[in-house]
Design a protein around this motif. Structure first.
Motif, PDB file in Angstrom:
ATOM      1  N   LYS A 122      50.754  23.492   7.101  1.00  0.00           N
ATOM      2  CA  LYS A 122      50.115  23.550   8.417  1.00  0.00           C
ATOM      3  C   LYS A 122      51.010  24.298   9.399  1.00  0.00           C
ATOM      4  CE  LYS A 122      46.588  21.187   7.157  1.00  0.00           C
ATOM      5  NZ  LYS A 122      45.469  21.926   6.700  1.00  0.00           N
ATOM      6  N   THR A 123      50.450  25.335  10.006  1.00  0.00           N
ATOM      7  CA  THR A 123      51.184  26.118  10.989  1.00  0.00           C
ATOM      8  C   THR A 123      50.453  26.026  12.328  1.00  0.00           C
ATOM      9  OG1 THR A 123      49.978  28.107  10.353  1.00  0.00           O
ATOM     10  CG2 THR A 123      52.105  27.744   9.293  1.00  0.00           C
ATOM     11  N   PHE A 124      51.191  26.259  13.397  1.00  0.00           N
ATOM     12  CA  PHE A 124      50.590  26.248  14.724  1.00  0.00           C
ATOM     13  C   PHE A 124      49.746  27.499  14.958  1.00  0.00           C
ATOM     14  CE2 PHE A 124      54.212  23.391  15.515  1.00  0.00           C
ATOM     15  CZ  PHE A 124      53.513  22.297  15.982  1.00  0.00           C
ATOM     16  N   THR A 125      50.248  28.629  14.479  1.00  0.00           N
ATOM     17  CA  THR A 125      49.531  29.885  14.673  1.00  0.00           C
ATOM     18  C   THR A 125      48.580  30.124  13.510  1.00  0.00           C
ATOM     19  OG1 THR A 125      51.280  31.126  13.568  1.00  0.00           O
ATOM     20  CG2 THR A 125      51.429  30.910  15.962  1.00  0.00           C
ATOM     21  N   LYS A 126      47.606  30.956  13.728  1.00  0.00           N
ATOM     22  CA  LYS A 126      46.622  31.321  12.701  1.00  0.00           C
ATOM     23  C   LYS A 126      46.634  32.835  12.532  1.00  0.00           C
ATOM     24  CE  LYS A 126      44.903  27.136  12.430  1.00  0.00           C
ATOM     25  NZ  LYS A 126      45.398  26.272  11.404  1.00  0.00           N
ATOM     26  N   SER A 127      46.256  33.287  11.342  1.00  0.00           N
ATOM     27  CA  SER A 127      46.158  34.730  11.152  1.00  0.00           C
ATOM     28  C   SER A 127      44.900  35.232  11.854  1.00  0.00           C
ATOM     29  CB  SER A 127      46.145  35.090   9.668  1.00  0.00           C
ATOM     30  OG  SER A 127      45.026  34.535   9.034  1.00  0.00           O
ATOM     31  N   SER A 187      46.555  45.536  19.080  1.00  0.00           N
ATOM     32  CA  SER A 187      47.904  45.094  19.447  1.00  0.00           C
ATOM     33  C   SER A 187      48.002  43.577  19.458  1.00  0.00           C
ATOM     34  CB  SER A 187      48.280  45.643  20.821  1.00  0.00           C
ATOM     35  OG  SER A 187      48.273  47.044  20.812  1.00  0.00           O
ATOM     36  N   ILE A 188      46.976  42.923  19.962  1.00  0.00           N
ATOM     37  CA  ILE A 188      46.953  41.458  19.980  1.00  0.00           C
ATOM     38  C   ILE A 188      46.972  40.916  18.557  1.00  0.00           C
ATOM     39  CG2 ILE A 188      45.531  39.439  20.546  1.00  0.00           C
ATOM     40  CD1 ILE A 188      44.618  41.049  23.061  1.00  0.00           C
ATOM     41  N   VAL A 189      46.158  41.484  17.680  1.00  0.00           N
ATOM     42  CA  VAL A 189      46.090  41.039  16.287  1.00  0.00           C
ATOM     43  C   VAL A 189      47.423  41.287  15.583  1.00  0.00           C
ATOM     44  CG1 VAL A 189      45.003  41.494  14.046  1.00  0.00           C
ATOM     45  CG2 VAL A 189      43.595  41.230  16.085  1.00  0.00           C
ATOM     46  N   LEU A 190      48.016  42.454  15.783  1.00  0.00           N
ATOM     47  CA  LEU A 190      49.292  42.775  15.154  1.00  0.00           C
ATOM     48  C   LEU A 190      50.393  41.811  15.601  1.00  0.00           C
ATOM     49  CD1 LEU A 190      50.879  44.766  13.358  1.00  0.00           C
ATOM     50  CD2 LEU A 190      51.350  46.066  15.420  1.00  0.00           C
ATOM     51  N   THR A 191      50.456  41.539  16.892  1.00  0.00           N
ATOM     52  CA  THR A 191      51.462  40.611  17.412  1.00  0.00           C
ATOM     53  C   THR A 191      51.219  39.192  16.892  1.00  0.00           C
ATOM     54  OG1 THR A 191      51.660  41.951  19.411  1.00  0.00           O
ATOM     55  CG2 THR A 191      52.500  39.693  19.518  1.00  0.00           C
ATOM     56  N   GLY A 192      49.970  38.748  16.931  1.00  0.00           N
ATOM     57  CA  GLY A 192      49.641  37.405  16.452  1.00  0.00           C
ATOM     58  C   GLY A 192      49.932  37.225  14.972  1.00  0.00           C
ATOM     59  N   ASN A 193      49.604  38.233  14.161  1.00  0.00           N
ATOM     60  CA  ASN A 193      49.860  38.133  12.726  1.00  0.00           C
ATOM     61  C   ASN A 193      51.355  38.184  12.419  1.00  0.00           C
ATOM     62  OD1 ASN A 193      47.213  37.780  12.038  1.00  0.00           O
ATOM     63  ND2 ASN A 193      46.858  39.912  11.515  1.00  0.00           N
TER      64      ASN A 193
END
Length: 116
Positions: A30-35, A76-82
């Protein structure tokens, strides 16, 4: 006519970041962030017909700018989040690279050194 059609075709979508709910890698940890991934959403406005004046060209140009801008910003948002998700997974999950490397290092400290 061809530039107007090309501009209309390119401006038919805007791109938005969406969270991937079915993340196989995070099922075991379980992670806090999601892909994340990009999703194309079709715009409701419809600019069709022939471009005859500067106003129509300006509308088509602005539609292309909005579409390209949404791809750049959302990408950019997706790249940073991933990237953040990958780093979190590698650092906190037991099968992550950083955790495996840390465990190998700790195991190597516990081994007896050969006598010289």
């Amino acid at each position: 006519m061809v530039p107007a059609f090309l501009a209309f075709t390119l401006s038919a979508c805007v791109f938005v970041p969406v969270i991937d709910e079915s993340d196989a890698g995070s099922a075991t940890c379980k992670t806090f962030t999601k892909s994340m991934s990009l999703d194309a959403v079709q715009m409701q406005g419809n600019v069709s017909g022939r471009c005859q004046n500067e106003g129509c060209v300006a509308i088509l140009a602005s539609a292309v700018v909005v579409s390209a801008g949404s791809a750049i910003i959302s990408g950019s948002i997706v790249l940073t989040g991933n990237t953040i998700h990958w780093l979190e997974y590698q650092g906190t999950c037991s099968d992550g690279y950083l955790n495996r490397t840390k465990q190998l290092f700790l195991d190597s400290l516990g081994k007896d050194k050969p006598a010289s």
